[in-house]
Scaffold this active site. Sequence first.
Site, mmCIF file in Angstrom:
data_model
loop_
_atom_site.group_PDB
_atom_site.id
_atom_site.type_symbol
_atom_site.label_atom_id
_atom_site.label_comp_id
_atom_site.label_asym_id
_atom_site.label_seq_id
_atom_site.Cartn_x
_atom_site.Cartn_y
_atom_site.Cartn_z
ATOM 1 N N TYR A 182 -10.806 3.884 14.262
ATOM 2 C CA TYR A 182 -9.897 4.416 13.254
ATOM 3 C C TYR A 182 -9.946 5.942 13.241
ATOM 4 O O TYR A 182 -8.910 6.615 13.241
ATOM 5 C CB TYR A 182 -10.284 3.851 11.890
ATOM 6 C CG TYR A 182 -9.435 4.321 10.733
ATOM 7 C CD1 TYR A 182 -8.235 3.679 10.425
ATOM 8 C CD2 TYR A 182 -9.835 5.389 9.943
ATOM 9 C CE1 TYR A 182 -7.463 4.103 9.357
ATOM 10 C CE2 TYR A 182 -9.066 5.821 8.876
ATOM 11 C CZ TYR A 182 -7.877 5.178 8.590
ATOM 12 O OH TYR A 182 -7.114 5.609 7.536
ATOM 13 N N ILE A 231 -7.704 5.646 -0.860
ATOM 14 C CA ILE A 231 -6.582 5.397 -1.762
ATOM 15 C C ILE A 231 -6.587 3.916 -2.114
ATOM 16 O O ILE A 231 -6.878 3.058 -1.276
ATOM 17 C CB ILE A 231 -5.240 5.786 -1.105
ATOM 18 C CG1 ILE A 231 -5.262 7.257 -0.652
ATOM 19 C CG2 ILE A 231 -4.085 5.534 -2.057
ATOM 20 C CD1 ILE A 231 -5.354 8.271 -1.769
ATOM 21 N N GLY A 247 0.782 -1.233 0.000
ATOM 22 C CA GLY A 247 0.000 0.000 0.000
ATOM 23 C C GLY A 247 0.809 1.274 0.000
ATOM 24 O O GLY A 247 1.794 1.417 -0.744
ATOM 25 N N LYS A 287 -6.819 8.479 14.215
ATOM 26 C CA LYS A 287 -6.306 9.435 13.235
ATOM 27 C C LYS A 287 -6.519 10.875 13.695
ATOM 28 O O LYS A 287 -5.721 11.764 13.383
ATOM 29 C CB LYS A 287 -6.960 9.199 11.884
ATOM 30 C CG LYS A 287 -6.598 7.854 11.246
ATOM 31 C CD LYS A 287 -5.106 7.689 11.042
ATOM 32 C CE LYS A 287 -4.774 6.464 10.185
ATOM 33 N NZ LYS A 287 -3.317 6.316 9.984
ATOM 34 N N ASP A 299 6.880 -4.319 15.055
ATOM 35 C CA ASP A 299 5.560 -4.030 15.603
ATOM 36 C C ASP A 299 5.676 -2.652 16.223
ATOM 37 O O ASP A 299 6.407 -2.455 17.205
ATOM 38 C CB ASP A 299 5.188 -5.080 16.657
ATOM 39 C CG ASP A 299 3.821 -4.831 17.277
ATOM 40 O OD1 ASP A 299 3.248 -3.742 17.052
ATOM 41 O OD2 ASP A 299 3.331 -5.709 18.004
ATOM 42 N N THR A 305 -5.420 0.878 -2.069
ATOM 43 C CA THR A 305 -4.451 0.035 -1.366
ATOM 44 C C THR A 305 -5.153 -1.241 -0.899
ATOM 45 O O THR A 305 -6.386 -1.290 -0.834
ATOM 46 C CB THR A 305 -3.883 0.751 -0.134
ATOM 47 O OG1 THR A 305 -4.937 0.961 0.819
ATOM 48 C CG2 THR A 305 -3.259 2.087 -0.519
ATOM 49 N N PRO A 306 -4.390 -2.269 -0.542
ATOM 50 C CA PRO A 306 -5.021 -3.490 -0.023
ATOM 51 C C PRO A 306 -5.901 -3.241 1.196
ATOM 52 O O PRO A 306 -6.934 -3.895 1.355
ATOM 53 C CB PRO A 306 -3.822 -4.376 0.325
ATOM 54 C CG PRO A 306 -2.761 -3.940 -0.626
ATOM 55 C CD PRO A 306 -2.935 -2.448 -0.764
ATOM 56 N N ASN A 311 3.528 5.419 9.071
ATOM 57 C CA ASN A 311 2.467 5.018 8.144
ATOM 58 C C ASN A 311 1.700 3.772 8.581
ATOM 59 O O ASN A 311 0.565 3.563 8.142
ATOM 60 C CB ASN A 311 3.086 4.772 6.764
ATOM 61 C CG ASN A 311 2.131 4.108 5.813
ATOM 62 O OD1 ASN A 311 1.178 4.710 5.323
ATOM 63 N ND2 ASN A 311 2.357 2.818 5.547
#
Length: 253
Positions: free
Chosen positions: A153, A188, A17, A157, A60, A190-191, A87
């Site tokens: 999430y 975006i 990603g 963020k 990790d 990405t996976p 990231n």
Amino acid sequence: MDRLNGKIAIVTGAGSGLGKAISETFAAEGARVVLTDIDMEAVTKVAEAIGANAIALQQDVVDEHRWDEIFAATADAFGAPHILVNNAGLVIPGTIEDCSLELFRKQTSIMLDGVFLGCRSAIKVMKSNDQPSSIINMSSMAALQGYSPFVAYSAAKGGVRSMTKSVALHCKEQDYPIRCNSLHPAGIDTPMVRQEAVGAGGGETPATGMIEIGELGHPNDVAALCVYLASDESRFMTAGEYPVDNGVLYKPA
């Protein structure tokens, strides 16, 4: 080309990603890159494809002591780093009514605690650098708008957004040669975004050309901005938040 010539970078979550695209673009612009990921097999493949200017390390980001090891290994391989891109992340669906405390803590530990640990370790090293350094924290449009299906999430963020400003101001107040900014991508290609839990559909996003509103962006759209923020071209920019969203902030899809 060579906009990052002489720079040394660490990119977390680099096995796929955005992290993969950022690492590849940094290397293409002349940086030497340390790619980290919890998935050692995936990140090793990316680093090997980049070549001699990249190494892969397992990490990790919640492991506090591993951060010191990552910075030490970077110094041994290439020298003291000038760039950190925080990231690494994941997304697990859950509204305020059905997100368990366990899942909430799992997501915030990776995407908020992990960024805190990364910033702290980076400052310890970068404050002695003899050239400008840059910390780039990956936030999200969810931090600017909220996103009800993904409460944990969004919370993580949002914390990254505010913490970035605190880090940036601290570095200025201490006269450290470190800038810190946050990026806020919308969807975006990405996976992570393509996974069934998120539900993104449609065809593969083209790497060039205009993108209609509501469509997914390409990872290179984020990587290009990372190059600018990592380079000395952005020397007058810190504590900023930069949407990469195709206008979604002002016209939600």
